[in-house]
Design a protein around this motif. Structure first.
Motif, PDB file in Angstrom:
ATOM      1  N   VAL A  95     -10.181  -0.417   3.210  1.00  0.00           N
ATOM      2  CA  VAL A  95      -8.825  -0.798   3.578  1.00  0.00           C
ATOM      3  C   VAL A  95      -8.191  -1.492   2.379  1.00  0.00           C
ATOM      4  O   VAL A  95      -8.869  -1.826   1.396  1.00  0.00           O
ATOM      5  CB  VAL A  95      -8.807  -1.731   4.812  1.00  0.00           C
ATOM      6  N   SER A  96      -6.898  -1.742   2.446  1.00  0.00           N
ATOM      7  CA  SER A  96      -6.223  -2.398   1.335  1.00  0.00           C
ATOM      8  C   SER A  96      -6.770  -3.812   1.136  1.00  0.00           C
ATOM      9  O   SER A  96      -7.278  -4.433   2.076  1.00  0.00           O
ATOM     10  CB  SER A  96      -4.718  -2.474   1.598  1.00  0.00           C
ATOM     11  N   PRO A  97      -6.684  -4.337  -0.085  1.00  0.00           N
ATOM     12  CA  PRO A  97      -7.131  -5.715  -0.318  1.00  0.00           C
ATOM     13  C   PRO A  97      -6.422  -6.720   0.589  1.00  0.00           C
ATOM     14  O   PRO A  97      -7.036  -7.695   1.030  1.00  0.00           O
ATOM     15  CB  PRO A  97      -6.783  -5.958  -1.800  1.00  0.00           C
ATOM     16  N   GLU A  98      -5.143  -6.458   0.873  1.00  0.00           N
ATOM     17  CA  GLU A  98      -4.378  -7.360   1.739  1.00  0.00           C
ATOM     18  C   GLU A  98      -4.913  -7.326   3.171  1.00  0.00           C
ATOM     19  O   GLU A  98      -5.046  -8.367   3.823  1.00  0.00           O
ATOM     20  CB  GLU A  98      -2.897  -6.987   1.717  1.00  0.00           C
ATOM     21  N   GLU A  99      -5.219  -6.124   3.656  1.00  0.00           N
ATOM     22  CA  GLU A  99      -5.775  -6.032   5.009  1.00  0.00           C
ATOM     23  C   GLU A  99      -7.162  -6.659   5.068  1.00  0.00           C
ATOM     24  O   GLU A  99      -7.493  -7.348   6.042  1.00  0.00           O
ATOM     25  CB  GLU A  99      -5.857  -4.582   5.479  1.00  0.00           C
ATOM     26  N   TRP A 100      -7.972  -6.451   4.036  1.00  0.00           N
ATOM     27  CA  TRP A 100      -9.315  -7.038   4.047  1.00  0.00           C
ATOM     28  C   TRP A 100      -9.243  -8.567   4.079  1.00  0.00           C
ATOM     29  O   TRP A 100     -10.000  -9.199   4.810  1.00  0.00           O
ATOM     30  CB  TRP A 100     -10.116  -6.556   2.851  1.00  0.00           C
TER      31      TRP A 100
END
Length: 259
Positions: free
Chosen positions: A16-21
């Protein structure tokens, strides 16, 4: 209906995106902190947070797991209607997301992070005819800043959403009478520290009223308290220091939430 209540999960880090993680890490930590503080309610209640950079997608706990079993990877991605949109093998308590979904949908960034709890102290105060009284330091934080919504039964009917938002008004805490609080903020850190202070206020009110003859703080002092609090709160980064401190605490106990 799924029969395997705890499917094997592989880590979503890098999937997943770094922001979602990061949002997943923070939310999983929040569930573990709530559990450590005694704010969980078996497999029920919710903490939900908006997925950064995406429109109308949110993360929430898998239905059937205790808060102590929540991890960054097993959080379920849902849309504003509570539908699973991330391919998770877990179910979501869709009915229980009704009130969260309405707030997320209609309040925008004001409600990017929301929790609803059934702690004894907050439910007791929600069941008191006068709600939260100006009886202690923490309660003074919230005077004039809480909405109240009369009990209508289990909050699963969409038509109740309009009344929930109306009764919330411009506030960020809604006391569901005879039920419990809904606490929201722009960030999960801000929501957490608000919930922490509300819990303390309610615990102290229950203890104080049990003794009788409470001393009420006059409104003039409440006004000064809230003025000075607004200055002091900036130093803590709207709960950032508190949240990071509790993350360190739960890491020492069990860091499996990071998986």
């Amino acid at each position: 209906m799924a029969t395997q209540l705890k499917p094997t999960m592989t880590s979503l880090e890098g999937q997943v995106s770094p922001e979602e993680w990061q949002a997943r890490l923070d939310l999983a930590a929040c569930y573990r902190i709530f559990d450590h503080l005694g704010w969980s309610e078996s497999i029920y209640n919710h903490i939900s947070v908006k997925v950064p950079g995406e429109k109308d997608t949110f993360l929430i706990n898998p239905f059937g797991l205790l808060y102590s079993e929540v991890t960054a990877s097993n959080l379920v991605k849902i849309d504003v209607e509570g539908n699973n949109v991330g391919g998770s093998p877990y179910m979501v308590n869709k009915a229980g997301f009704t009130q969260h979904g309405y707030f997320h949908k209609h309040l925008g960034g004001r409600a990017d992070a929301i929790c609803h709890v059934h702690t004894t102290a907050t439910m007791a105060v929600a069941s008191h005819k006068d709600g939260l009284l100006p009886l202690n330091f923490y309660a003074c934080n919230f005077q004039g800043q809480i909405g109240y919504h009369d009990f209508e039964g289990i909050t699963v009917r969409p038509e109740e959403g309009e009344r929930l938002v109306r009764n919330l008004g411009n506030h960020s805490i809604l006391m569901l009478r005879n039920h419990g609080p809904v606490v929201m903020d722009r960030t999960i850190q801000g929501m957490f520290v608000k919930m922490w202070a509300l819990q303390r206020a309610c615990e102290i009110q229950v203890a104080t009223l049990s003794m009788g003859d409470p001393v009420m703080v006059p409104q003039s002092v409440v006004d000064v308290h809230q003025r000075d609090l607004s200055v002091m709160s900036g130093q803590g980064g709207a709960g950032m220091f508190d949240f990071e401190a509790w993350k360190r605490r739960i890491d020492k106990i069990d860091d499996s939430w990071r998986q």
